[in-house]
Design a protein around this motif. Structure first.
Motif, PDB file in Angstrom:
ATOM      1  N   ALA A  41       0.826  -1.205   0.000  1.00 15.03           N
ATOM      2  CA  ALA A  41       0.000   0.000   0.000  1.00 15.03           C
ATOM      3  C   ALA A  41       0.861   1.255   0.000  1.00 15.03           C
ATOM      4  O   ALA A  41       0.554   2.240  -0.697  1.00 15.03           O
ATOM      5  CB  ALA A  41      -0.931  -0.005   1.208  1.00 15.03           C
ATOM      6  N   GLU A  42       1.949   1.249   0.762  1.00 17.25           N
ATOM      7  CA  GLU A  42       2.853   2.405   0.794  1.00 17.25           C
ATOM      8  C   GLU A  42       3.490   2.630  -0.572  1.00 17.25           C
ATOM      9  O   GLU A  42       3.587   3.774  -1.043  1.00 17.25           O
ATOM     10  CB  GLU A  42       3.923   2.193   1.859  1.00 17.25           C
ATOM     11  CG  GLU A  42       4.907   3.346   2.016  1.00 17.25           C
ATOM     12  CD  GLU A  42       4.294   4.587   2.618  1.00 17.25           C
ATOM     13  OE1 GLU A  42       4.933   5.663   2.524  1.00 17.25           O
ATOM     14  OE2 GLU A  42       3.183   4.510   3.187  1.00 17.25           O
ATOM     15  N   ILE A  43       3.922   1.549  -1.225  1.00 15.07           N
ATOM     16  CA  ILE A  43       4.504   1.680  -2.566  1.00 15.07           C
ATOM     17  C   ILE A  43       3.460   2.210  -3.539  1.00 15.07           C
ATOM     18  O   ILE A  43       3.738   3.111  -4.345  1.00 15.07           O
ATOM     19  CB  ILE A  43       5.057   0.333  -3.050  1.00 15.07           C
ATOM     20  CG1 ILE A  43       6.233  -0.116  -2.188  1.00 15.07           C
ATOM     21  CG2 ILE A  43       5.499   0.419  -4.518  1.00 15.07           C
ATOM     22  CD1 ILE A  43       6.700  -1.532  -2.466  1.00 15.07           C
ATOM     23  N   ALA A  44       2.241   1.692  -3.473  1.00 15.17           N
ATOM     24  CA  ALA A  44       1.178   2.117  -4.387  1.00 15.17           C
ATOM     25  C   ALA A  44       0.828   3.585  -4.213  1.00 15.17           C
ATOM     26  O   ALA A  44       0.596   4.304  -5.194  1.00 15.17           O
ATOM     27  CB  ALA A  44      -0.058   1.244  -4.183  1.00 15.17           C
ATOM     28  N   ARG A  45       0.775   4.050  -2.951  1.00 11.63           N
ATOM     29  CA  ARG A  45       0.454   5.463  -2.708  1.00 11.63           C
ATOM     30  C   ARG A  45       1.523   6.384  -3.271  1.00 11.63           C
ATOM     31  O   ARG A  45       1.223   7.484  -3.752  1.00 11.63           O
ATOM     32  CB  ARG A  45       0.285   5.702  -1.208  1.00 11.63           C
ATOM     33  CG  ARG A  45      -1.063   5.278  -0.659  1.00 11.63           C
ATOM     34  CD  ARG A  45      -1.267   5.773   0.754  1.00 11.63           C
ATOM     35  NE  ARG A  45      -0.434   5.051   1.703  1.00 11.63           N
ATOM     36  CZ  ARG A  45      -0.825   3.983   2.381  1.00 11.63           C
ATOM     37  NH1 ARG A  45      -2.048   3.511   2.216  1.00 11.63           N
ATOM     38  NH2 ARG A  45      -0.009   3.402   3.233  1.00 11.63           N
TER      39      ARG A  45
END
Length: 232
Positions: A41-45
């Motif tokens: 999720a952090e990478i996607a954001r």
């Protein structure tokens, strides 16, 4: 599940790991063994124009990952193993493959890294984050099912044996060594509770991160972070 739950709420630590991996990641990113999806999720954001795929085979973990993926349009969650994915039409489709706190759970880590190479495009990048220093192996490692904690030499060797090149291995979180040793070697605490996890994330991680800015390649650390390339 206890370990995954507490680590998924450690925002400072998650951000630090992604900061370290992000410069090496390409456009289409795969996280293997994504757990509850904090890293994915952090990478996607951070990459709204990129695509992130998070795979997690465990039936008691995947529903939380799936729910998290629904919140981000560029994050796809799949309940599948790395081997099954490598054998599918999506094998060899990713610019980057990431393992965060996964390889230590796998008996044959070299075979898993070979599978990761099958998931990468030629020239694709691998990112790995693992626990370091075998002398720290303690109660939490045992309860969490860790086969090992790595030395830098061991991690470099297994990456080379799996066929990767341009291997860079560095120790990570130098200040974390002492509290981990006290908690899980001296006191033999058998679980990662919310109080210790939150305190560590809010107090120790920011200080350790500052130290690592001053000493980018510390001689020891609680973890290791590595990047490597699939030849092509």
């Amino acid at each position: 599940l206890e370990e995954l739950t507490e680590l998924s709420t450690a925002g400072n630590f998650t951000s630090w790991i992604v900061d370290a991996l992000d410069p090496s990641l390409g456009g289409d990113v795969l996280e293997v063994g994504a757990g509850f999806g904090a890293i994915s999720a952090e990478i996607a954001r951070r990459r709204p124009d990129g695509r992130v795929t998070a795979i997690e085979p465990a039936g008691n973990v995947f529903p939380t990952l799936r729910d998290r993926a629904h919140e981000l349009p560029n994050l796809d969650a799949r309940q599948i193993t790395s081997g099954e994915l490598a054998d599918s039409p999506d094998g060899g489709a990713f610019d980057s493959v990431v393992y965060v706190n996964v390889l230590e759970h796998i008996a044959d880590d070299a075979s898993e890294l070979i599978t990761a190479a099958r998931l990468l495009r030629h020239g694709g990048r691998l990112g790995v984050f693992v626990p370091a220093m075998p002398a720290l192996y303690g109660s939490l490692d045992y309860k969490s099912g860790h086969y090992r904690r790595y030395t830098a030499e061991q991690l470099r060797d297994v990456l080379a044996r799996a066929g990767y090149t341009d291997i860079d291995v560095r120790y990570f979180d130098p200040i974390g060594v002492v509290p981990y040793w006290v908690m899980y070697r001296v006191l033999n605490v058998s679980r990662l509770d919310r109080v210790s996890s939150t305190g560590y994330d809010r107090v120790v991680v920011p200080v350790s991160r500052i130290l690592q800015r001053v000493v980018p390649q510390p001689p020891r650390g609680k973890n290791l972070i590595a990047t490597a390339r699939r030849p092509g």
